[in-house]
Design a protein around this motif. Structure first.
Motif, PDB file in Angstrom:
ATOM      1  N   ASP A  62      -6.823  13.081  36.445  1.00 62.62           N
ATOM      2  CA  ASP A  62      -5.801  12.042  36.434  1.00 62.62           C
ATOM      3  C   ASP A  62      -6.103  11.057  37.554  1.00 62.62           C
ATOM      4  N   VAL A  63      -5.274  10.006  37.650  1.00 66.53           N
ATOM      5  CA  VAL A  63      -5.579   8.922  38.585  1.00 66.53           C
ATOM      6  C   VAL A  63      -5.519   9.411  40.032  1.00 66.53           C
ATOM      7  N   ARG A  64      -4.763  10.473  40.319  1.00 61.38           N
ATOM      8  CA  ARG A  64      -4.698  10.981  41.687  1.00 61.38           C
ATOM      9  C   ARG A  64      -5.858  11.906  41.997  1.00 61.38           C
ATOM     10  N   HIS A  65      -6.334  12.633  40.982  1.00 63.58           N
ATOM     11  CA  HIS A  65      -7.432  13.574  41.174  1.00 63.58           C
ATOM     12  C   HIS A  65      -8.453  13.401  40.042  1.00 63.58           C
ATOM     13  N   PRO A  66      -9.192  12.298  40.054  1.00 65.59           N
ATOM     14  CA  PRO A  66     -10.190  12.106  39.000  1.00 65.59           C
ATOM     15  C   PRO A  66     -11.332  13.109  39.114  1.00 65.59           C
ATOM     16  N   VAL A  67     -11.828  13.535  37.972  1.00 66.92           N
ATOM     17  CA  VAL A  67     -12.949  14.474  37.902  1.00 66.92           C
ATOM     18  C   VAL A  67     -14.096  13.764  37.199  1.00 66.92           C
ATOM     19  N   VAL A  68     -15.235  13.614  37.889  1.00 65.76           N
ATOM     20  CA  VAL A  68     -16.391  12.891  37.353  1.00 65.76           C
ATOM     21  C   VAL A  68     -17.482  13.894  37.001  1.00 65.76           C
ATOM     22  N   ILE A  69     -17.920  13.855  35.747  1.00 64.57           N
ATOM     23  CA  ILE A  69     -18.957  14.763  35.253  1.00 64.57           C
ATOM     24  C   ILE A  69     -20.023  13.925  34.563  1.00 64.57           C
ATOM     25  N   GLY A  70     -21.303  14.240  34.815  1.00 59.61           N
ATOM     26  CA  GLY A  70     -22.380  13.539  34.133  1.00 59.61           C
ATOM     27  C   GLY A  70     -23.609  13.373  34.997  1.00 59.61           C
ATOM     28  N   ASP A  71     -24.545  12.565  34.502  1.00 60.20           N
ATOM     29  CA  ASP A  71     -25.836  12.385  35.163  1.00 60.20           C
ATOM     30  C   ASP A  71     -26.117  10.909  35.410  1.00 60.20           C
ATOM     31  N   ILE A  72     -26.761  10.659  36.522  1.00 58.90           N
ATOM     32  CA  ILE A  72     -27.311   9.344  36.847  1.00 58.90           C
ATOM     33  C   ILE A  72     -28.819   9.531  36.991  1.00 58.90           C
ATOM     34  N   THR A  73     -29.596   8.847  36.143  1.00 63.37           N
ATOM     35  CA  THR A  73     -31.038   9.086  36.058  1.00 63.37           C
ATOM     36  C   THR A  73     -31.803   7.831  36.464  1.00 63.37           C
ATOM     37  N   ALA A  74     -32.848   8.029  37.261  1.00 64.80           N
ATOM     38  CA  ALA A  74     -33.659   6.903  37.716  1.00 64.80           C
ATOM     39  C   ALA A  74     -34.511   6.354  36.584  1.00 64.80           C
ATOM     40  N   VAL A  75     -34.557   5.023  36.450  1.00 63.01           N
ATOM     41  CA  VAL A  75     -35.411   4.350  35.479  1.00 63.01           C
ATOM     42  C   VAL A  75     -36.705   3.903  36.152  1.00 63.01           C
ATOM     43  N   ARG A  76     -36.570   3.249  37.280  1.00 60.42           N
ATOM     44  CA  ARG A  76     -37.724   2.813  38.070  1.00 60.42           C
ATOM     45  C   ARG A  76     -37.229   2.440  39.460  1.00 60.42           C
ATOM     46  N   GLY A  77     -38.143   2.378  40.423  1.00 59.10           N
ATOM     47  CA  GLY A  77     -37.714   1.955  41.746  1.00 59.10           C
ATOM     48  C   GLY A  77     -38.683   2.353  42.837  1.00 59.10           C
ATOM     49  N   ASN A  78     -38.385   1.905  44.034  1.00 64.57           N
ATOM     50  CA  ASN A  78     -39.213   2.174  45.213  1.00 64.57           C
ATOM     51  C   ASN A  78     -38.340   2.725  46.329  1.00 64.57           C
ATOM     52  N   PHE A  79     -39.009   3.408  47.260  1.00 60.70           N
ATOM     53  CA  PHE A  79     -38.329   3.952  48.425  1.00 60.70           C
ATOM     54  C   PHE A  79     -39.195   3.657  49.643  1.00 60.70           C
ATOM     55  N   ASP A  80     -38.645   2.871  50.596  1.00 61.73           N
ATOM     56  CA  ASP A  80     -39.373   2.534  51.808  1.00 61.73           C
ATOM     57  C   ASP A  80     -39.139   3.601  52.865  1.00 61.73           C
ATOM     58  N   PHE A  81     -40.233   4.187  53.341  1.00 59.74           N
ATOM     59  CA  PHE A  81     -40.143   5.244  54.349  1.00 59.74           C
ATOM     60  C   PHE A  81     -41.120   4.914  55.464  1.00 59.74           C
ATOM     61  N   ALA A  82     -40.563   4.674  56.664  1.00 59.76           N
ATOM     62  CA  ALA A  82     -41.386   4.402  57.846  1.00 59.76           C
ATOM     63  C   ALA A  82     -42.354   3.247  57.597  1.00 59.76           C
ATOM     64  N   GLY A  83     -41.890   2.195  56.920  1.00 63.43           N
ATOM     65  CA  GLY A  83     -42.716   1.026  56.684  1.00 63.43           C
ATOM     66  C   GLY A  83     -43.674   1.174  55.521  1.00 63.43           C
ATOM     67  N   ARG A  84     -43.615   2.287  54.804  1.00 58.75           N
ATOM     68  CA  ARG A  84     -44.496   2.508  53.660  1.00 58.75           C
ATOM     69  C   ARG A  84     -43.661   2.595  52.393  1.00 58.75           C
ATOM     70  N   GLN A  85     -44.141   2.001  51.315  1.00 58.00           N
ATOM     71  CA  GLN A  85     -43.397   1.977  50.063  1.00 58.00           C
ATOM     72  C   GLN A  85     -43.859   3.109  49.158  1.00 58.00           C
ATOM     73  N   LEU A  86     -42.888   3.924  48.725  1.00 55.65           N
ATOM     74  CA  LEU A  86     -43.145   5.007  47.803  1.00 55.65           C
ATOM     75  C   LEU A  86     -42.534   4.674  46.450  1.00 55.65           C
ATOM     76  N   THR A  87     -43.186   5.117  45.395  1.00 59.90           N
ATOM     77  CA  THR A  87     -42.691   4.878  44.038  1.00 59.90           C
ATOM     78  C   THR A  87     -41.791   6.028  43.615  1.00 59.90           C
ATOM     79  N   LEU A  88     -40.657   5.687  43.066  1.00 60.30           N
ATOM     80  CA  LEU A  88     -39.709   6.696  42.611  1.00 60.30           C
ATOM     81  C   LEU A  88     -40.211   7.257  41.280  1.00 60.30           C
ATOM     82  N   SER A  89     -40.751   8.488  41.298  1.00 60.55           N
ATOM     83  CA  SER A  89     -41.323   9.102  40.098  1.00 60.55           C
ATOM     84  C   SER A  89     -40.283   9.845  39.281  1.00 60.55           C
TER      85      SER A  89
END
Length: 770
Positions: free
Chosen positions: A569-596
């Motif tokens: 309900d609006v006071r106690h919403p319950v969220v179920i499901g998945d969020i899946t990566a399509v594409r993207g990058n992750f910068d770590f210590a000045g280096r770019q990593l590809t989100l696999s």
């Protein structure tokens, strides 16, 4: 031997004691007397003078201490000494005390006892009110005095210090304090008297920074009555009791009421509000003047109101309720009484909206309302229309803006039928159709449908959402209130934190000083009233997005797909499901990593703690380095690996410095050790502590750079203001570079760099979500 057990409104009672005579004197040995966890034990003996002597031990329910009994001045004396630690007193609603102490001496004299003592407490919580500190002291012996000091929070922070002069049948109170930072004080002593079974408050004046309030009243077994007079009271003081109202203007007038046992309530009100307005982040409404006259007699109720803008009448309200019947139930008597009246409004919507009290939101533009009401409150009959064109709604909190709103509604019986309600939200549209029923007898039926077509629902520095789909809101006595439907996110973005800003650690187990553990301050979840409009709406909403869900910040720039179901309900919403990566990058210590790989699974936990399965890769010095994140959002697990397989320290060294761990400098070795220590759960390490001691937002070591002539060195950066970031890089050979980043707008930054070797540059960076 006395043994007993019983139930009481305060909990179970138990007694186990030996009572007898020693000669002609009473003797009692109390093995155990308990009430809801509070236990008393000990021994008392009657003295030759009559009073008892002995000591009773008090323990349990967070209290410890005792009561010492002795003869004094020919009467019974009781000396109390109590300490509280996480105490919970057996009253309803429960009262809890974080810590405190109390000392008192009681003489059981004929008539009223003589009492003196003092008490202090911290972390007191009762019925939604929290007292950070409370102190009281006083004495009474035919007359007396008491001092009280409170500091705490209810709907808003408050404090009060007062002094009471006490005499038989009378108390005179002086003092003052503040509510929400607004000073409040008694102009003179408030006089409270008790005469012939009636408590009376003589007119007492409460002074505000602007204006004052005069209160008077009386309370007896036969009923309660009171009156209040406002004299040019500044409405801004309302923020002290309900923060965020943003009211302005001044109010004058009189209000009175009477509640007599066995008789209908009566009262009257005459109020004049000058230049009433409401300010929020969305703007300020145009000032209006409001005049109200209302009365309630045993036979009927009357109400008249007029709203003027710049001297011209823009709104009127007139209502007559009655005559009342003879039903013994006051509520049924009022709800079944005949109702006659009408509403007229032809003016700016913002003036009418300001009376509704929705903080952070605004509605502007011309609005016309005309309705005549008959029937009764239980099932009213309304004839009229609601029309508006060119209206604009804005919500400053999330950046929602709906323009060119057209509304066309018609009242039919108790029902408001929405024939047309449309508007433009960004480049998309929004529309509402259906009805709202005002009949209490039928349970306030509702059937509204909200249709979205590429509608921009939010646009702020952190969140931007454009969606399409249908949402319905229904309510019936049988099925209850429900919000359901399906939404597709056409375009959505979320900004995490601020690039380059300091990391913020989540501190667990933190609470206010002296606040009881395990009892966080949360809004009450009162059950919805069966007699009023629905207050608890169930949820059944599906949200999906095949892509176009962009998440940026903290080094991440990725596009995601989502398939979520929102239940509860609006006071106690319950969220179920998945969020899946399509594409993207992750910068770590000045280096770019590809989100696999990227999967965020929400399982409906409260609070949400999604599970993580994320993998990012990068090619470094002929090696494929992998960074995998698993576990949950609250307790993530980060692991470094590579192909071909290398030790974790070696993988991290190549990611941080672009070279093998055998080739890094001593300073870089310190940073590598600190990073490994953090990943293994050892905290921020010496480097992190040094960064915090220096109050820096970024502290890192650099590898040598042949293009700039910089040897291995160190860089220190800090946000000078919210939008200006300054970083200085130096090495042991005298190389120094200063870099400044200025955020001109949300998507536009100005970059400049000046180095000691004479090289400098300036550039502009523009980013756009597409």
């Amino acid at each position: 031997r006395a043994q007993a057990a019983a139930q009481s409104p305060y909990g179970p009672l138990a007694l186990d004691a030996d009572v007898g005579l020693v000669g002609n004197l009473a003797h009692a040995e109390i093995h155990r007397a308990s009430l809801r966890g509070l236990t008393v034990s000990g021994q008392v003996d009657q003295t030759q003078a009559g009073p008892f002597s002995g000591r009773l031990k008090i323990s349990g329910a967070g209290l410890s201490g005792g009561a010492t009994l002795s003869p004094a001045q020919g009467v019974q004396a009781i000396d109390l000494a109590l300490d509280a630690k996480g105490a919970r007193l057996p009253i309803d609603p429960p009262l809890t005390v974080g810590s405190g102490e109390a000392h008192a001496r009681i003489l059981l004299k004929k008539g009223l006892p003589a009492v003196s003592g003092e008490a202090s407490a911290r972390g007191v919580r009762w019925n939604g009110i929290t007292l950070a500190e409370a102190r009281a002291s006083g004495q009474w012996d035919r007359s007396g005095q008491a001092d009280l000091a409170l500091k705490g929070r209810g709907a808003t922070p408050f404090d009060f210090k007062g002094h009471a002069a006490l005499s038989p049948g009378e108390a005179r109170l002086t003092g003052g304090g503040s509510a929400g930072g607004v000073p409040i004080r008694l102009a003179d002593a408030a006089d409270i008297r008790h005469e012939k079974g009636t408590w009376r408050l003589a007119p007492a004046t409460i002074v505000f920074p602007k204006g004052r309030l005069i209160l008077a009243g009386q309370m007896a077994r036969t009923g309660v009555s009171g009156s209040a007079r406002l004299e040019q009271a500044d409405l801004a003081i309302a923020d002290g009791f309900d923060p965020g109202l943003g009211l302005s203007g001044s109010a004058s007038g009189d209000v009175s009421f009477s509640l007599a046992n066995g008789s209908p309530p009566t009262g009257s009100a005459q109020l004049q509000v000058s230049r009433f307005a409401r300010a929020s982040l969305a703007g300020e409404s145009e000032p209006v003047d409001i005049a109200v006259i209302a009365s309630l007699t045993p036979r009927q109720g009357l109400a008249h109101a007029v709203v003027r803008r710049r001297g011209a009448v823009v709104g009127r309200l007139q209502a007559t309720l009655g005559p009342f019947g003879s039903d013994s139930d006051p509520l049924r008597r009022v709800m079944a009484a005949p109702l006659q009246g009408g509403v007229r409004w032809n003016g700016p919507a913002e003036a009418l909206w300001s009376l509704a009290g929705f903080a952070g939101q605004s509605l502007s533009g011309p609005l016309a309302v005309g309705a005549d009401v008959s029937g009764n409150l239980d099932r009213p009959t309304v004839v009229g229309v609601v029309k508006g064109e060119g209206l604009r709604y804005a919500n400053a909190g999330v950046g929602t803006s709906i323009d060119d709103i057209l509304v066309d509604g018609r009242f039919q019986g108790a029902r408001l039928q929405v024939n047309q309600l449309t508007g433009k939200a960004g480049s998309g549209t929004i529309g509402v159709s259906g009805f709202v029923d005002l009949s209490r007898a039928d349970g306030y039926p509702i059937d509204l449908k909200l249709s979205l077509s590429h509608a921009r629902l939010a646009r702020s520095d952190q969140v931007s959402v454009t969606a399409s789909g249908d949402i319905t809101a229904t309510n019936s006595r049988k099925a209850g209130a429900l919000v359901s439907g399906k939404l597709t996110l056409d375009d959505a973005s979320y900004q995490i934190g601020r690039p380059g800003a300091e990391d913020v650690s989540e501190l667990t187990g933190v609470r206010r000083k002296d606040e009881l553990p395990g009892t966080p301050i949360t809004p009450s979840d009162a059950a919805p009233s069966s007699g009023g409009p629905p207050s608890r709406w169930k949820l059944d909403v599906a949200i999906s997005s095949s892509n176009h869900l962009i998440v940026r910040g903290m080094g991440l720039s990725a596009e995601w797909a989502a398939a979520l179901a929102i239940k509860g309900d609006v006071r106690h919403p319950v969220v179920i499901g998945d969020i899946t990566a399509v594409r993207g990058n992750f910068d770590f210590a000045g280096r770019q990593l590809t989100l696999s790989r990227g999967l965020i699974h929400l399982n409906g936990s409260d609070p949400p703690d999604p599970s993580l399965d994320i993998l990012a890769t990068s090619n470094v010095e002929g090696v494929t380095a992998n960074v995998s994140i698993s576990g949950t959002a609250a307790h993530p697990q980060i692991v470094f690996s590579s192909t071909p397989a290398l030790p974790q320290e070696e993988v991290l060294a190549r990611l941080l410095f672009g070279t093998s761990a055998t080739n890094i400098s001593p300073a870089q070795a310190i940073e590598l050790a600190a990073s490994i220590n953090t990943l293994r759960g050892g905290g921020s390490g010496p480097l992190g502590r040094l960064q915090k001691m220096a109050r820096l937002d970024r502290l890192q070591f650099y590898a040598a750079d042949k293009t700039t002539g910089r040897a291995a060195g160190v860089g220190a950066g800090k946000y000078v203001t919210k939008n200006v970031y300054l970083e200085i890089t130096t090495d042991a050979r005298g190389y120094t570079a200063t870099q400044i980043e200025i955020a001109l707008r949300r998507s536009l930054q100005l970059l400049s760099q000046l180095s000691a070797v004479g090289t400098s540059n300036m550039s502009i960076r523009f980013t756009h979500n597409y």
